[in-house]
Design a protein around this motif. Structure first.
Motif, mmCIF file in Angstrom:
data_model
loop_
_atom_site.group_PDB
_atom_site.id
_atom_site.type_symbol
_atom_site.label_atom_id
_atom_site.label_comp_id
_atom_site.label_asym_id
_atom_site.label_seq_id
_atom_site.Cartn_x
_atom_site.Cartn_y
_atom_site.Cartn_z
ATOM 1 N N THR A 136 1.916 19.702 -5.014
ATOM 2 C CA THR A 136 2.728 19.357 -3.854
ATOM 3 C C THR A 136 1.870 19.018 -2.633
ATOM 4 N N TYR A 137 0.722 19.670 -2.523
ATOM 5 C CA TYR A 137 -0.142 19.382 -1.379
ATOM 6 C C TYR A 137 -0.618 17.929 -1.418
ATOM 7 N N GLN A 138 -1.178 17.507 -2.549
ATOM 8 C CA GLN A 138 -1.685 16.131 -2.665
ATOM 9 C C GLN A 138 -0.539 15.124 -2.561
ATOM 10 N N ALA A 139 0.591 15.436 -3.174
ATOM 11 C CA ALA A 139 1.743 14.529 -3.101
ATOM 12 C C ALA A 139 2.205 14.363 -1.657
ATOM 13 N N THR A 140 2.225 15.447 -0.907
ATOM 14 C CA THR A 140 2.633 15.387 0.501
ATOM 15 C C THR A 140 1.640 14.568 1.312
ATOM 16 N N GLN A 141 0.361 14.743 1.032
ATOM 17 C CA GLN A 141 -0.652 13.973 1.748
ATOM 18 C C GLN A 141 -0.477 12.473 1.504
ATOM 19 N N LEU A 142 -0.237 12.112 0.251
ATOM 20 C CA LEU A 142 -0.041 10.699 -0.099
ATOM 21 C C LEU A 142 1.233 10.150 0.542
ATOM 22 N N GLU B 130 1.763 7.083 -6.570
ATOM 23 C CA GLU B 130 0.736 8.098 -6.817
ATOM 24 C C GLU B 130 1.241 9.493 -6.426
ATOM 25 N N ALA B 131 1.977 9.576 -5.327
ATOM 26 C CA ALA B 131 2.537 10.864 -4.896
ATOM 27 C C ALA B 131 3.504 11.398 -5.943
ATOM 28 N N ARG B 132 4.337 10.540 -6.496
ATOM 29 C CA ARG B 132 5.284 10.970 -7.534
ATOM 30 C C ARG B 132 4.545 11.467 -8.774
ATOM 31 N N ILE B 133 3.477 10.785 -9.129
ATOM 32 C CA ILE B 133 2.678 11.219 -10.284
ATOM 33 C C ILE B 133 2.079 12.593 -10.015
ATOM 34 N N GLU B 134 1.512 12.774 -8.833
ATOM 35 C CA GLU B 134 0.943 14.081 -8.469
ATOM 36 C C GLU B 134 2.003 15.173 -8.519
ATOM 37 N N LEU B 135 3.182 14.839 -8.068
ATOM 38 C CA LEU B 135 4.257 15.826 -8.006
ATOM 39 C C LEU B 135 4.795 16.166 -9.393
ATOM 40 N N ASP C 129 9.014 2.618 9.222
ATOM 41 C CA ASP C 129 10.395 2.122 9.190
ATOM 42 C C ASP C 129 10.946 2.003 7.771
ATOM 43 N N GLU C 130 10.144 2.374 6.772
ATOM 44 C CA GLU C 130 10.572 2.282 5.376
ATOM 45 C C GLU C 130 10.448 3.653 4.710
ATOM 46 N N PRO C 131 11.282 4.609 5.108
ATOM 47 C CA PRO C 131 11.172 5.953 4.518
ATOM 48 C C PRO C 131 11.578 5.956 3.051
ATOM 49 N N ASP C 132 11.052 6.899 2.326
ATOM 50 C CA ASP C 132 11.393 7.085 0.914
ATOM 51 C C ASP C 132 12.100 8.436 0.797
ATOM 52 N N ASP C 133 13.408 8.412 0.950
ATOM 53 C CA ASP C 133 14.188 9.650 0.925
ATOM 54 C C ASP C 133 14.101 10.351 -0.424
ATOM 55 N N GLY C 134 14.001 9.571 -1.494
ATOM 56 C CA GLY C 134 13.909 10.170 -2.821
ATOM 57 C C GLY C 134 12.652 11.006 -2.978
ATOM 58 N N LEU C 135 11.541 10.463 -2.564
ATOM 59 C CA LEU C 135 10.283 11.203 -2.637
ATOM 60 C C LEU C 135 10.333 12.422 -1.715
ATOM 61 N N GLN C 136 10.860 12.236 -0.526
ATOM 62 C CA GLN C 136 10.967 13.363 0.403
ATOM 63 C C GLN C 136 11.854 14.462 -0.165
ATOM 64 N N ALA C 137 12.933 14.069 -0.822
ATOM 65 C CA ALA C 137 13.826 15.060 -1.431
ATOM 66 C C ALA C 137 13.114 15.829 -2.539
ATOM 67 N N MET C 138 12.324 15.140 -3.339
ATOM 68 C CA MET C 138 11.608 15.824 -4.415
ATOM 69 C C MET C 138 10.528 16.751 -3.854
ATOM 70 N N LEU C 139 9.846 16.323 -2.815
ATOM 71 C CA LEU C 139 8.862 17.204 -2.175
ATOM 72 C C LEU C 139 9.556 18.447 -1.626
ATOM 73 N N THR C 140 10.706 18.257 -1.017
ATOM 74 C CA THR C 140 11.469 19.381 -0.478
ATOM 75 C C THR C 140 11.941 20.292 -1.603
ATOM 76 N N PHE C 141 12.380 19.701 -2.702
ATOM 77 C CA PHE C 141 12.832 20.486 -3.848
ATOM 78 C C PHE C 141 11.723 21.412 -4.341
ATOM 79 N N GLN D 56 0.836 -1.202 0.000
ATOM 80 C CA GLN D 56 0.000 0.000 0.000
ATOM 81 C C GLN D 56 0.873 1.254 0.000
ATOM 82 N N ALA D 57 1.903 1.249 0.825
ATOM 83 C CA ALA D 57 2.795 2.410 0.906
ATOM 84 C C ALA D 57 3.504 2.640 -0.421
ATOM 85 N N ARG D 58 3.970 1.573 -1.060
ATOM 86 C CA ARG D 58 4.640 1.732 -2.360
ATOM 87 C C ARG D 58 3.693 2.328 -3.389
ATOM 88 N N LEU D 59 2.461 1.863 -3.408
ATOM 89 C CA LEU D 59 1.480 2.382 -4.369
ATOM 90 C C LEU D 59 1.141 3.849 -4.069
#
Length: 134
Positions: free
Chosen positions: A28-34, A17-22, A44-56, A10-13
């Motif tokens: 960015t709002y919807q991507a952050t929510q997802l 979806e967050a990456r697509i929104e972004l 325990d399974e963070p996605d640093d890549g997605l977090q970096a893109m949201l921060t960018f 579920q988290a991967r999906l």
């Protein structure tokens, strides 16, 4: 069907979806929510890549670079190189890309970054070759 999927899937999906929104919608709002929803499912399974893109998108390349400052995965290192290029820190970006060549099997994204680096430094022929490899 959703409830039958494990939390990790579920988290991967949600992150896809967050990456697509972004990337496609610049939402960015919807991507952050997802992304937040995914992080709650598997903290325990963070996605640093997605977090970096949201921060960018929210705060720019310098802040995003801080998210992926330490090497660790090919995705993180590709993002580090991209943010360094965005900041005009060419030699640092080159060093990261050179390290990727040694440490990993470069991906199409790595070759695109290498092409951009070559183009920015005036090596059009090398840029063309790297773009073809991408």
């Amino acid at each position: 069907v959703w409830d039958r999927l494990g939390a990790s899937l579920q988290a991967r999906l949600l992150r896809v979806e967050a990456r697509i929104e972004l990337h496609q919608n610049r939402n960015t709002y919807q991507a952050t929510q997802l992304a937040d929803q995914a992080n709650r499912l598997v903290p325990d399974e963070p996605d640093d890549g997605l977090q970096a893109m949201l921060t960018f998108y929210a705060s720019g390349p310098e802040a995003a670079l801080a998210v992926v400052s330490a090497s660790g995965t090919l995705e993180r290192d590709n993002l580090r190189a991209a943010f360094l290029l965005e900041l005009g820190r060419i030699e640092e970006a080159r060093a990261v890309l050179d390290q990727i060549d040694i440490q990993y099997n470069p991906t199409a994204e790595t070759f695109r970054l290498r092409a951009l680096l070559s183009f920015v430094t005036g090596n059009v022929e090398q840029a063309r070759l790297a773009a073809q490899r991408a």
